[in-house]
Design a protein around this motif. Structure first.
Motif, PDB file in Angstrom:
ATOM      1  N   UNK A 113      30.914   6.933  20.717  1.00  0.00           N
ATOM      2  CA  UNK A 113      30.046   6.652  21.862  1.00  0.00           C
ATOM      3  C   UNK A 113      28.603   6.566  21.393  1.00  0.00           C
ATOM      4  N   UNK A 114      27.715   6.390  22.345  1.00  0.00           N
ATOM      5  CA  UNK A 114      26.292   6.346  22.070  1.00  0.00           C
ATOM      6  C   UNK A 114      25.675   7.705  22.391  1.00  0.00           C
ATOM      7  N   UNK A 115      24.805   8.149  21.543  1.00  0.00           N
ATOM      8  CA  UNK A 115      24.147   9.452  21.701  1.00  0.00           C
ATOM      9  C   UNK A 115      23.474   9.591  23.066  1.00  0.00           C
ATOM     10  N   UNK A 116      22.979   8.491  23.650  1.00  0.00           N
ATOM     11  CA  UNK A 116      22.238   8.548  24.915  1.00  0.00           C
ATOM     12  C   UNK A 116      23.114   8.432  26.156  1.00  0.00           C
ATOM     13  N   UNK A 117      24.422   8.511  26.002  1.00  0.00           N
ATOM     14  CA  UNK A 117      25.321   8.360  27.149  1.00  0.00           C
ATOM     15  C   UNK A 117      25.382   9.639  27.998  1.00  0.00           C
ATOM     16  N   UNK A 118      25.758   9.450  29.244  1.00  0.00           N
ATOM     17  CA  UNK A 118      25.925  10.591  30.156  1.00  0.00           C
ATOM     18  C   UNK A 118      26.998  11.540  29.644  1.00  0.00           C
ATOM     19  N   UNK A 119      28.070  10.997  29.065  1.00  0.00           N
ATOM     20  CA  UNK A 119      29.148  11.871  28.587  1.00  0.00           C
ATOM     21  C   UNK A 119      28.659  12.816  27.497  1.00  0.00           C
ATOM     22  N   UNK A 120      27.739  12.355  26.639  1.00  0.00           N
ATOM     23  CA  UNK A 120      27.195  13.234  25.605  1.00  0.00           C
ATOM     24  C   UNK A 120      26.391  14.362  26.240  1.00  0.00           C
ATOM     25  N   UNK A 121      25.605  14.047  27.250  1.00  0.00           N
ATOM     26  CA  UNK A 121      24.847  15.110  27.940  1.00  0.00           C
ATOM     27  C   UNK A 121      25.800  16.109  28.588  1.00  0.00           C
ATOM     28  N   UNK A 133      25.682   3.060  10.398  1.00  0.00           N
ATOM     29  CA  UNK A 133      24.324   3.620  10.399  1.00  0.00           C
ATOM     30  C   UNK A 133      23.533   3.225  11.645  1.00  0.00           C
ATOM     31  N   UNK A 134      24.198   2.623  12.628  1.00  0.00           N
ATOM     32  CA  UNK A 134      23.511   2.222  13.864  1.00  0.00           C
ATOM     33  C   UNK A 134      22.879   3.422  14.553  1.00  0.00           C
ATOM     34  N   UNK A 135      21.655   3.256  15.029  1.00  0.00           N
ATOM     35  CA  UNK A 135      21.032   4.347  15.787  1.00  0.00           C
ATOM     36  C   UNK A 135      21.851   4.630  17.048  1.00  0.00           C
ATOM     37  N   UNK A 136      22.066   5.880  17.309  1.00  0.00           N
ATOM     38  CA  UNK A 136      22.784   6.263  18.518  1.00  0.00           C
ATOM     39  C   UNK A 136      24.278   6.416  18.353  1.00  0.00           C
ATOM     40  N   UNK A 137      24.874   5.844  17.294  1.00  0.00           N
ATOM     41  CA  UNK A 137      26.320   5.940  17.092  1.00  0.00           C
ATOM     42  C   UNK A 137      26.681   7.377  16.720  1.00  0.00           C
TER      43      UNK A 137
END
Length: 142
Positions: free
Chosen positions: A61-69, A120-124
């Motif tokens: 997922x992306x670091x900025x996703x709601x699921x990560x929070x 190495x994508x940001x947020x991955x």
């Protein structure tokens, strides 16, 4: 074989565990991840990465996703898998991992549409799910 079970993953018979793991791998693209935060349930359609077992499964997922929070606030999740004839719901702890070597190891080509710079994508980030309970009713050839 048919598996009908509700309880701790540690209590599964070896043949039932193998059957459930095969079921997870066969239906890995239609997974619903449920996370909670402040008593509210958030559902997301996702896919399990290759090699999912009842010991651990990975998602991306992306670091900025709601699921990560949600995960960082609560640390638990449920994963539901269904083939329209049966289902498996797994509950356990989940962790957000941002380890470069592990992200490269778990990288799958389809992820490029979400992470165009590759591993190495940001947020991955990876989500490591470790189930401890299962509710399952699946059927198959005996």
């Amino acid at each position: 074989m048919t598996v009908y079970y509700q309880g701790p993953t540690a209590g599964l018979a070896a043949d039932a565990k193998q059957e459930l793991e095969a079921y997870l791998r066969a239906n890995k693209d239609g997974v619903t991840l449920g996370t909670t935060r402040d008593g509210a349930v958030h559902l997301t359609m996702m896919g399990l990465l290759e090699g999912a077992t009842l010991d651990e499964a990975y998602l991306q997922t992306d670091r900025n996703s709601q699921k990560v929070r949600n995960i960082e606030a609560e640390g638990t999740a449920e994963i539901a898998v269904s083939d329209k004839l049966g289902y498996a719901v797994l509950r356990g702890c989940i962790h957000v991992l941002d380890d470069d070597a592990l992200k490269a190891e778990k990288w799958e080509p389809w992820m490029e549409q979400y992470h165009p710079q590759g591993p190495s994508s940001p947020g991955y980030v990876l989500l490591r799910f470790v189930p401890d309970e299962v509710r399952a009713m699946i059927g198959g050839a005996s």
